[in-house]
Scaffold this motif. Sequence first.
Motif, PDB file in Angstrom:
ATOM      1  N   VAL A 150      38.369  32.755  21.469  1.00 56.86           N
ATOM      2  CA  VAL A 150      38.951  34.010  21.948  1.00 56.86           C
ATOM      3  C   VAL A 150      39.133  34.951  20.751  1.00 56.86           C
ATOM      4  CG1 VAL A 150      40.991  35.101  22.960  1.00 56.86           C
ATOM      5  CG2 VAL A 150      40.109  32.951  23.902  1.00 56.86           C
ATOM      6  N   ARG A 151      38.677  36.197  20.898  1.00 54.23           N
ATOM      7  CA  ARG A 151      38.842  37.170  19.820  1.00 54.23           C
ATOM      8  C   ARG A 151      40.244  37.728  19.847  1.00 54.23           C
ATOM      9  NH1 ARG A 151      35.209  42.517  19.441  1.00 54.23           N
ATOM     10  NH2 ARG A 151      36.841  43.330  20.801  1.00 54.23           N
ATOM     11  N   LEU A 152      40.950  37.615  18.703  1.00 52.87           N
ATOM     12  CA  LEU A 152      42.337  38.040  18.630  1.00 52.87           C
ATOM     13  C   LEU A 152      42.530  39.333  17.866  1.00 52.87           C
ATOM     14  CD1 LEU A 152      44.191  34.651  18.124  1.00 52.87           C
ATOM     15  CD2 LEU A 152      43.686  35.872  20.244  1.00 52.87           C
ATOM     16  N   PHE A 153      41.731  39.583  16.849  1.00 48.24           N
ATOM     17  CA  PHE A 153      41.843  40.840  16.114  1.00 48.24           C
ATOM     18  C   PHE A 153      40.547  41.086  15.352  1.00 48.24           C
ATOM     19  CE2 PHE A 153      43.592  37.544  13.363  1.00 48.24           C
ATOM     20  CZ  PHE A 153      42.994  37.793  12.134  1.00 48.24           C
ATOM     21  N   ARG A 154      40.456  42.262  14.766  1.00 48.94           N
ATOM     22  CA  ARG A 154      39.265  42.631  14.009  1.00 48.94           C
ATOM     23  C   ARG A 154      39.668  43.516  12.839  1.00 48.94           C
ATOM     24  NH1 ARG A 154      36.239  46.917  18.114  1.00 48.94           N
ATOM     25  NH2 ARG A 154      37.994  48.353  18.302  1.00 48.94           N
ATOM     26  N   ALA A 155      38.789  43.614  11.864  1.00 50.11           N
ATOM     27  CA  ALA A 155      39.052  44.444  10.688  1.00 50.11           C
ATOM     28  C   ALA A 155      37.741  45.014  10.186  1.00 50.11           C
ATOM     29  CB  ALA A 155      39.719  43.620   9.586  1.00 50.11           C
ATOM     30  N   GLY A 156      37.821  46.236   9.638  1.00 44.90           N
ATOM     31  CA  GLY A 156      36.628  46.863   9.088  1.00 44.90           C
ATOM     32  C   GLY A 156      36.997  47.884   8.031  1.00 44.90           C
ATOM     33  N   ALA A 157      36.047  48.264   7.212  1.00 45.26           N
ATOM     34  CA  ALA A 157      36.295  49.262   6.174  1.00 45.26           C
ATOM     35  C   ALA A 157      36.458  50.641   6.807  1.00 45.26           C
ATOM     36  CB  ALA A 157      35.143  49.270   5.175  1.00 45.26           C
ATOM     37  N   GLU A 158      37.365  51.436   6.248  1.00 46.22           N
ATOM     38  CA  GLU A 158      37.623  52.754   6.841  1.00 46.22           C
ATOM     39  C   GLU A 158      36.442  53.701   6.683  1.00 46.22           C
ATOM     40  OE1 GLU A 158      39.964  55.031   3.179  1.00 46.22           O
ATOM     41  OE2 GLU A 158      40.875  54.877   5.143  1.00 46.22           O
ATOM     42  N   ASN A 159      35.527  53.407   5.732  1.00 47.74           N
ATOM     43  CA  ASN A 159      34.348  54.267   5.595  1.00 47.74           C
ATOM     44  C   ASN A 159      33.220  53.858   6.537  1.00 47.74           C
ATOM     45  OD1 ASN A 159      33.467  51.931   4.373  1.00 47.74           O
ATOM     46  ND2 ASN A 159      33.230  52.824   2.327  1.00 47.74           N
ATOM     47  N   GLY A 160      33.479  52.873   7.390  1.00 48.66           N
ATOM     48  CA  GLY A 160      32.508  52.485   8.404  1.00 48.66           C
ATOM     49  C   GLY A 160      31.292  51.766   7.863  1.00 48.66           C
ATOM     50  N   SER A 161      31.399  51.152   6.698  1.00 52.81           N
ATOM     51  CA  SER A 161      30.249  50.474   6.106  1.00 52.81           C
ATOM     52  C   SER A 161      30.067  49.079   6.692  1.00 52.81           C
ATOM     53  CB  SER A 161      30.390  50.411   4.591  1.00 52.81           C
ATOM     54  OG  SER A 161      31.649  49.910   4.207  1.00 52.81           O
ATOM     55  N   ALA A 162      28.841  48.580   6.619  1.00 56.59           N
ATOM     56  CA  ALA A 162      28.481  47.313   7.244  1.00 56.59           C
ATOM     57  C   ALA A 162      28.971  46.121   6.428  1.00 56.59           C
ATOM     58  CB  ALA A 162      26.967  47.233   7.420  1.00 56.59           C
ATOM     59  N   ILE A 163      29.332  45.052   7.114  1.00 57.89           N
ATOM     60  CA  ILE A 163      29.789  43.819   6.477  1.00 57.89           C
ATOM     61  C   ILE A 163      28.584  43.080   5.899  1.00 57.89           C
ATOM     62  CG2 ILE A 163      31.122  41.705   6.804  1.00 57.89           C
ATOM     63  CD1 ILE A 163      32.669  44.275   7.486  1.00 57.89           C
ATOM     64  N   VAL A 164      28.715  42.583   4.663  1.00 54.48           N
ATOM     65  CA  VAL A 164      27.614  41.829   4.053  1.00 54.48           C
ATOM     66  C   VAL A 164      28.008  40.401   3.699  1.00 54.48           C
ATOM     67  CG1 VAL A 164      26.483  43.883   3.131  1.00 54.48           C
ATOM     68  CG2 VAL A 164      28.129  42.648   1.707  1.00 54.48           C
ATOM     69  N   SER A 165      29.317  40.109   3.610  1.00 53.17           N
ATOM     70  CA  SER A 165      29.749  38.768   3.246  1.00 53.17           C
ATOM     71  C   SER A 165      31.217  38.586   3.594  1.00 53.17           C
ATOM     72  CB  SER A 165      29.528  38.528   1.746  1.00 53.17           C
ATOM     73  OG  SER A 165      29.954  37.235   1.363  1.00 53.17           O
ATOM     74  N   ILE A 166      31.593  37.335   3.943  1.00 52.47           N
ATOM     75  CA  ILE A 166      32.978  37.002   4.286  1.00 52.47           C
ATOM     76  C   ILE A 166      33.320  35.645   3.679  1.00 52.47           C
ATOM     77  CG2 ILE A 166      34.663  36.694   6.157  1.00 52.47           C
ATOM     78  CD1 ILE A 166      32.572  37.959   8.051  1.00 52.47           C
ATOM     79  N   ILE A 167      34.523  35.520   3.124  1.00 50.61           N
ATOM     80  CA  ILE A 167      35.070  34.217   2.773  1.00 50.61           C
ATOM     81  C   ILE A 167      36.439  34.093   3.418  1.00 50.61           C
ATOM     82  CG2 ILE A 167      33.811  34.094   0.586  1.00 50.61           C
ATOM     83  CD1 ILE A 167      36.583  34.568  -0.787  1.00 50.61           C
ATOM     84  N   ALA A 168      36.859  32.859   3.708  1.00 45.42           N
ATOM     85  CA  ALA A 168      38.146  32.646   4.362  1.00 45.42           C
ATOM     86  C   ALA A 168      38.930  31.557   3.653  1.00 45.42           C
ATOM     87  CB  ALA A 168      37.932  32.272   5.828  1.00 45.42           C
ATOM     88  N   ASP A 211      45.303  31.481   3.839  1.00 50.41           N
ATOM     89  CA  ASP A 211      46.246  32.602   3.851  1.00 50.41           C
ATOM     90  C   ASP A 211      45.594  33.975   3.900  1.00 50.41           C
ATOM     91  OD1 ASP A 211      48.452  30.854   3.612  1.00 50.41           O
ATOM     92  OD2 ASP A 211      48.121  30.729   1.449  1.00 50.41           O
ATOM     93  N   PHE A 212      44.335  34.068   3.527  1.00 51.06           N
ATOM     94  CA  PHE A 212      43.698  35.378   3.445  1.00 51.06           C
ATOM     95  C   PHE A 212      42.210  35.275   3.745  1.00 51.06           C
ATOM     96  CE2 PHE A 212      43.541  33.483  -0.773  1.00 51.06           C
ATOM     97  CZ  PHE A 212      42.216  33.633  -1.117  1.00 51.06           C
ATOM     98  N   VAL A 213      41.640  36.447   4.041  1.00 50.35           N
ATOM     99  CA  VAL A 213      40.202  36.599   4.266  1.00 50.35           C
ATOM    100  C   VAL A 213      39.731  37.760   3.409  1.00 50.35           C
ATOM    101  CG1 VAL A 213      38.398  37.087   5.980  1.00 50.35           C
ATOM    102  CG2 VAL A 213      40.419  35.752   6.627  1.00 50.35           C
ATOM    103  N   VAL A 214      38.538  37.640   2.834  1.00 52.06           N
ATOM    104  CA  VAL A 214      37.953  38.721   2.046  1.00 52.06           C
ATOM    105  C   VAL A 214      36.583  39.041   2.609  1.00 52.06           C
ATOM    106  CG1 VAL A 214      37.201  39.499  -0.231  1.00 52.06           C
ATOM    107  CG2 VAL A 214      39.199  37.992  -0.033  1.00 52.06           C
ATOM    108  N   PHE A 215      36.296  40.329   2.784  1.00 54.40           N
ATOM    109  CA  PHE A 215      34.944  40.727   3.174  1.00 54.40           C
ATOM    110  C   PHE A 215      34.446  41.815   2.229  1.00 54.40           C
ATOM    111  CE2 PHE A 215      37.571  43.606   5.771  1.00 54.40           C
ATOM    112  CZ  PHE A 215      36.926  44.836   5.626  1.00 54.40           C
ATOM    113  N   ALA A 216      33.125  41.890   2.102  1.00 54.91           N
ATOM    114  CA  ALA A 216      32.477  42.913   1.278  1.00 54.91           C
ATOM    115  C   ALA A 216      31.523  43.709   2.150  1.00 54.91           C
ATOM    116  CB  ALA A 216      31.724  42.259   0.123  1.00 54.91           C
ATOM    117  N   THR A 217      31.230  44.951   1.729  1.00 55.81           N
ATOM    118  CA  THR A 217      30.424  45.830   2.569  1.00 55.81           C
ATOM    119  C   THR A 217      29.301  46.499   1.773  1.00 55.81           C
ATOM    120  OG1 THR A 217      31.526  47.974   2.225  1.00 55.81           O
ATOM    121  CG2 THR A 217      32.599  46.417   3.732  1.00 55.81           C
ATOM    122  N   VAL A 271      26.039  43.203  -2.755  1.00 49.73           N
ATOM    123  CA  VAL A 271      24.848  42.504  -2.277  1.00 49.73           C
ATOM    124  C   VAL A 271      25.073  41.003  -2.346  1.00 49.73           C
ATOM    125  CG1 VAL A 271      23.233  44.335  -2.880  1.00 49.73           C
ATOM    126  CG2 VAL A 271      23.800  42.609  -4.584  1.00 49.73           C
ATOM    127  N   GLY A 272      24.497  40.291  -1.385  1.00 47.29           N
ATOM    128  CA  GLY A 272      24.578  38.836  -1.384  1.00 47.29           C
ATOM    129  C   GLY A 272      25.977  38.337  -1.074  1.00 47.29           C
TER     130      GLY A 272
END
Length: 389
Positions: free
Chosen positions: A191-209, A212-218, A244-245
């Motif tokens: 079940v999807r509970l929430f979402r997050a994205g960059a305010e400049n609307g850039s595409a996600i390229v990588s995620i680590i979890a 306690d925290f999650v990091v994404f790059a765009t 990149v990567g």
Amino acid sequence: MVKLSLRGAVLLGVLFVFGCGASSTVKEPAFAKATAGGSGSLSLVSGELLKEANLEVVWTNKVPMRKGETLKQLFIAGERIYCLSTRLRVARYGGQGGNYITALSGQKGTIVFSRELSPAGLPVVGWELYDDELFSVVGGELVEIDPQSGKEISAERLESGAVCAAARNRRYFYVGGADKQVHALRANDKVRLFRAGAENGSAIVSIIADKDFVVFATDGGNVVSFTADGPKQLWQFYASDAIVGPIARDESSLFVASKDTNVYRLDIRTGKLIWKHQTAAVLDKGPVVTDSVVYQYVRDKGLTALDKENGKALWQLAGGVDLLAEAGGKAYVITDKKTLVVMDNKKGTQLYSVNFAGVSKYTTNTKDSKMYIANEDGRVACIKPMEDR
């Protein structure tokens, strides 16, 4: 700042059974037995050449494949090597095709399971192990697999697709969607509970979890951290061009490469810059990180080794493509000339070179000194330094 929103809508998952369904274990051809050492027809590299570089073959094996099937990629997850192969739908081979996955023991090379994963043409993005479950994104489905039997545990249609490898912790999966959002799916029911994205609307390229925290790059240069259980931003770092990567990490730091020509080391808790290293070209691949060295491929320049502590260059190998493994202060590097080059990280000098003309597939191992190599015919080998016995 990031755009973060709670969303209580339940996503109704569509169960999709790949290929032959629950009974998807490949029955033909019969499994080959792993062979210790480098003798025999399965050898990818001359044992004599390896010996001159103080290397030895641990095991070799042949992945079971049918006519028209080729090995495309190797993955490491836990103590196993996973071989992804593809058989195209070609009339002369019976008109059938698909993506197949074969699991090999990393220690002995024996086959643990082999099964059809999906129809041919569907992309397989990422191959990760969390506790006792494998997970991957296959053709827009989040798939969980039992690593012991290869049986599918679950398959969930992703409403927004996936543009990079998924990440997870105990409670959630985190999926980078084509809508430029990271979607948090509850692990037990998706079940999807929430979402997050960059305010400049850039595409996600990588995620680590983490727990306690999650990091994404765009592709807009953002590196963003938010709380693992809800949409609360912790920090944000800006590079001047696309990341990149995949993001690389250790216990205290993140390492990212950017098209602005820089490699960055960031504090994992605060996002503060620890160091940056400017390379001589636009980067199009993420860094590989070991205990003391950061390895970065630089287009048209080769592979650069950086001191992990301060970001200073240790050496650069022209034609170097990627790290296979590292041991005893030595880096084992595959090159664009089909060779394996052994570099001394402390002195910055080349020690040995081995002909790898028969090798076309490999995977990077940062856990120990073993190197895993293969060719498109499905021959797979594990080699290691002789001194590492």
